[in-house]
Motif scaffolding. Sequence first.
Motif, PDB file in Angstrom:
ATOM      1  N   ALA A   1       0.812  -1.221   0.000  1.00 23.38           N
ATOM      2  CA  ALA A   1       0.000   0.000   0.000  1.00 23.38           C
ATOM      3  C   ALA A   1       0.842   1.266   0.000  1.00 23.38           C
ATOM      4  N   PHE A   2       1.893   1.290   0.819  1.00 24.85           N
ATOM      5  CA  PHE A   2       2.613   2.537   1.072  1.00 24.85           C
ATOM      6  C   PHE A   2       4.037   2.547   0.546  1.00 24.85           C
ATOM      7  N   GLY A   3       4.602   1.374   0.199  1.00 25.86           N
ATOM      8  CA  GLY A   3       6.011   1.281  -0.136  1.00 25.86           C
ATOM      9  C   GLY A   3       6.281   1.286  -1.624  1.00 25.86           C
ATOM     10  N   SER A   4       7.445   0.738  -1.970  1.00 25.80           N
ATOM     11  CA  SER A   4       7.877   0.754  -3.364  1.00 25.80           C
ATOM     12  C   SER A   4       8.459  -0.601  -3.738  1.00 25.80           C
ATOM     13  N   HIS A   5       8.458  -0.895  -5.024  1.00 23.46           N
ATOM     14  CA  HIS A   5       9.096  -2.094  -5.580  1.00 23.46           C
ATOM     15  C   HIS A   5       9.841  -1.675  -6.842  1.00 23.46           C
ATOM     16  N   SER A   6      10.702  -0.693  -6.710  1.00 18.09           N
ATOM     17  CA  SER A   6      11.354  -0.106  -7.871  1.00 18.09           C
ATOM     18  C   SER A   6      12.577  -0.911  -8.281  1.00 18.09           C
ATOM     19  N   ASP A   7      13.092  -0.630  -9.472  1.00 16.69           N
ATOM     20  CA  ASP A   7      14.324  -1.270  -9.923  1.00 16.69           C
ATOM     21  C   ASP A   7      15.477  -0.948  -8.978  1.00 16.69           C
ATOM     22  N   SER A   8      15.518   0.279  -8.487  1.00 17.69           N
ATOM     23  CA  SER A   8      16.609   0.646  -7.575  1.00 17.69           C
ATOM     24  C   SER A   8      16.501  -0.101  -6.245  1.00 17.69           C
ATOM     25  N   ASP A   9      15.276  -0.419  -5.792  1.00 20.75           N
ATOM     26  CA  ASP A   9      15.125  -1.238  -4.584  1.00 20.75           C
ATOM     27  C   ASP A   9      15.844  -2.567  -4.738  1.00 20.75           C
ATOM     28  N   HIS A  10      15.787  -3.150  -5.933  1.00 25.40           N
ATOM     29  CA  HIS A  10      16.358  -4.474  -6.162  1.00 25.40           C
ATOM     30  C   HIS A  10      17.878  -4.456  -6.197  1.00 25.40           C
ATOM     31  N   VAL A  11      18.456  -3.295  -6.302  1.00 29.51           N
ATOM     32  CA  VAL A  11      19.906  -3.151  -6.255  1.00 29.51           C
ATOM     33  C   VAL A  11      20.357  -2.654  -4.884  1.00 29.51           C
ATOM     34  N   TYR A  12      19.546  -1.771  -4.305  1.00 30.50           N
ATOM     35  CA  TYR A  12      19.976  -1.037  -3.107  1.00 30.50           C
ATOM     36  C   TYR A  12      19.413  -1.612  -1.812  1.00 30.50           C
ATOM     37  N   ASN A  13      18.194  -2.142  -1.838  1.00 26.72           N
ATOM     38  CA  ASN A  13      17.502  -2.487  -0.594  1.00 26.72           C
ATOM     39  C   ASN A  13      17.282  -3.979  -0.381  1.00 26.72           C
ATOM     40  N   THR A  14      16.519  -4.601  -1.249  1.00 23.48           N
ATOM     41  CA  THR A  14      16.132  -5.991  -0.988  1.00 23.48           C
ATOM     42  C   THR A  14      17.321  -6.936  -0.813  1.00 23.48           C
ATOM     43  N   PRO A  15      18.455  -6.750  -1.512  1.00 17.96           N
ATOM     44  CA  PRO A  15      19.576  -7.665  -1.273  1.00 17.96           C
ATOM     45  C   PRO A  15      20.087  -7.649   0.165  1.00 17.96           C
ATOM     46  N   ARG A  16      19.965  -6.511   0.830  1.00 16.54           N
ATOM     47  CA  ARG A  16      20.444  -6.451   2.224  1.00 16.54           C
ATOM     48  C   ARG A  16      19.570  -7.286   3.147  1.00 16.54           C
ATOM     49  N   ALA A  17      18.237  -7.191   2.979  1.00 16.10           N
ATOM     50  CA  ALA A  17      17.344  -8.034   3.776  1.00 16.10           C
ATOM     51  C   ALA A  17      17.590  -9.514   3.471  1.00 16.10           C
ATOM     52  N   TRP A  18      17.765  -9.818   2.191  1.00 12.31           N
ATOM     53  CA  TRP A  18      18.042 -11.193   1.768  1.00 12.31           C
ATOM     54  C   TRP A  18      19.280 -11.749   2.463  1.00 12.31           C
ATOM     55  N   TYR A  19      20.353 -10.966   2.512  1.00 11.52           N
ATOM     56  CA  TYR A  19      21.584 -11.491   3.095  1.00 11.52           C
ATOM     57  C   TYR A  19      21.497 -11.617   4.611  1.00 11.52           C
ATOM     58  N   MET A  20      20.880 -10.652   5.277  1.00 17.13           N
ATOM     59  CA  MET A  20      20.747 -10.748   6.731  1.00 17.13           C
ATOM     60  C   MET A  20      19.960 -11.996   7.120  1.00 17.13           C
ATOM     61  N   GLN A  21      18.865 -12.255   6.423  1.00 19.40           N
ATOM     62  CA  GLN A  21      18.060 -13.427   6.746  1.00 19.40           C
ATOM     63  C   GLN A  21      18.756 -14.710   6.311  1.00 19.40           C
ATOM     64  N   ARG A  22      19.549 -14.641   5.274  1.00 20.82           N
ATOM     65  CA  ARG A  22      20.367 -15.783   4.859  1.00 20.82           C
ATOM     66  C   ARG A  22      21.325 -16.195   5.974  1.00 20.82           C
ATOM     67  N   CYS A  23      21.850 -15.222   6.699  1.00 23.55           N
ATOM     68  CA  CYS A  23      22.770 -15.504   7.805  1.00 23.55           C
ATOM     69  C   CYS A  23      22.043 -16.081   9.018  1.00 23.55           C
ATOM     70  N   LEU A  24      20.841 -15.598   9.316  1.00 23.42           N
ATOM     71  CA  LEU A  24      20.148 -15.974  10.548  1.00 23.42           C
ATOM     72  C   LEU A  24      19.192 -17.146  10.361  1.00 23.42           C
ATOM     73  N   ASN A  25      18.859 -17.462   9.122  1.00 24.77           N
ATOM     74  CA  ASN A  25      18.070 -18.660   8.803  1.00 24.77           C
ATOM     75  C   ASN A  25      18.755 -19.426   7.671  1.00 24.77           C
ATOM     76  N   PRO A  26      19.966 -19.919   7.919  1.00 24.25           N
ATOM     77  CA  PRO A  26      20.785 -20.467   6.831  1.00 24.25           C
ATOM     78  C   PRO A  26      20.252 -21.762   6.221  1.00 24.25           C
ATOM     79  N   ARG A  27      19.345 -22.467   6.898  1.00 23.51           N
ATOM     80  CA  ARG A  27      18.854 -23.727   6.345  1.00 23.51           C
ATOM     81  C   ARG A  27      17.830 -23.532   5.237  1.00 23.51           C
TER      82      ARG A  27
END
Length: 539
Positions: A292-318
């Motif tokens: 509703a309020f956020g964004s799903h821009s091309d720049s998000d996929h370079v700048y933002n979402t990869p960081r969440a992906w990696y943090m959760q990759r570390c804390l839920n590695p299975r």
Amino acid sequence: MACTTILVGKLASYDGSTIVARNEDSPGGQFEPKRMQVVMPSDQPRTYVSSESHLTVELPEEPMRYTSVPDALPGHGVWAAAGFNECNVGMSATETITSNDRVLGADPLVVYTPPQGVAGDASYAPEVPGGLGEEDFVTLVLPYIHSAREGVERLGALLERYGTYEMNGIAFSDLDEIWWMETIGGHHWIAKRVPDDAYVTMPNQLGIDWFDLADAEGEQLEHMASDDLRVWMEENHLDLTMRDADYYMSGDLEYAIDDECDGACDDDADDGVDIIEIDLDRAQDIFNPRDAFGSHSDSDHVYNTPRAWYMQRCLNPRDEWEGPMATWGPESDDIPWARVPERKVTIEDVKYVLSAHYQGTPYDPYGRKGDDASRGLYRPIGINRNGQLAVLQLRPYADRAYRAIQWMAFGSNPFNALVPLYANVDEMPEYLSNTTDRVTTDSFYWTNRIVAALADARFRDNAAHIERYQQKVGGMGHAFLRKTDAVARDLGPDEAPAYLARANAELVSAVRLETEDLLAKVLYTTSCAMKNAFAMSDN
């Protein structure tokens, strides 16, 4: 400001603490010097004027003492960043987040308008103050709140009255709760309680992925919001939830809409995803704020979402994080806001993920995997323009006089170490508080900046020096807390602040020696690799 945040609920942390942690990063091409400070009640302004928006705010008469991490250079506001007040309430502000055109059209940001023309002329128009922003939040809120929930309430009231000129996420913590608050447009906001058994990852993107309006309008057990949120959303057609489908996804919760089910019930969650059945009327209260309020821009996929992906990759590695079976990839728009970790989260885990540069993946700029294109594809969490990292820990087993620990690191996080500091003090060690525009090894901030610049140039050659330093300082910190806690237990409330301030100073003196030793090693290693070196010696 570009930042990264992680929040850890008390049942997800290694010792039952609530943990709030955030990197404060300067904008691209800038390096904002930072320092530590304790603001005493006598130093807190009663009339506050924002540098960015020229807004004047009258403040209450009885502020509390609080720690902060302000900008070191004067002239453009305080930017207090993070701290604890004397009631052991923590606040971290802010995570700059994203929005979309629909929101900004429905509730425009409150932006400062400078004066037009010359005073006295018929065409003259005086300045129009803007709203509040990251520069202001900690100073206007932290000295006056007695719980995390109260922090949401106070900041929410300020936002509704004055507005804001930017989208931000703000964390509040006390012994029992962590609340995450997100601003929406100029005057609206939502806040959600972090589940006790979960952690939350926040890059620079609006993050909350499911929200219960009925709770926000009623008991406010887990959700809070500006009073008119439902009506405002309806008037501006902001809710994008597909309620006429059999199933719809909202973060890591999949809602099965069933008009014969009266309440909510959890299914067998072997796959880590809860199936919750809700009736159709109840479904009208649940929506996805990220959509509703956020964004799903091309720049998000370079700048933002990869960081969440990696943090959760570390804390839920299975989980499957790569390849065709991956549930989420680095460019996924639906990476959950909150997750239950596979094991309890430590201070060292928090430091690691907030220092991360995609180790073990083709995206690591220092790595051997991938190629030149992949290694520079995504924005690292541990970036060159990290200014400071504050980790706010509230320990349930410690007396309130020494419960609050503010772990601090300065400069680029892959090359620094966290130092624990007792927050219930009247002053911080000079090595942390004396930062100016002068580059000097008498300042912890500047020493870390120098180490990082030298070590980066020969990353692999210096990696062992950095790792040994980080582990040694980390061990010193935990030993320091154990030793100091043992003495502080026998002190009265009036004696504790002075003792804890002396203890902080002693630890920082020891850390300074270790940091200067690291600087010497890194300087030697990088000097040996200079391009003007020559094998033939003068001897």
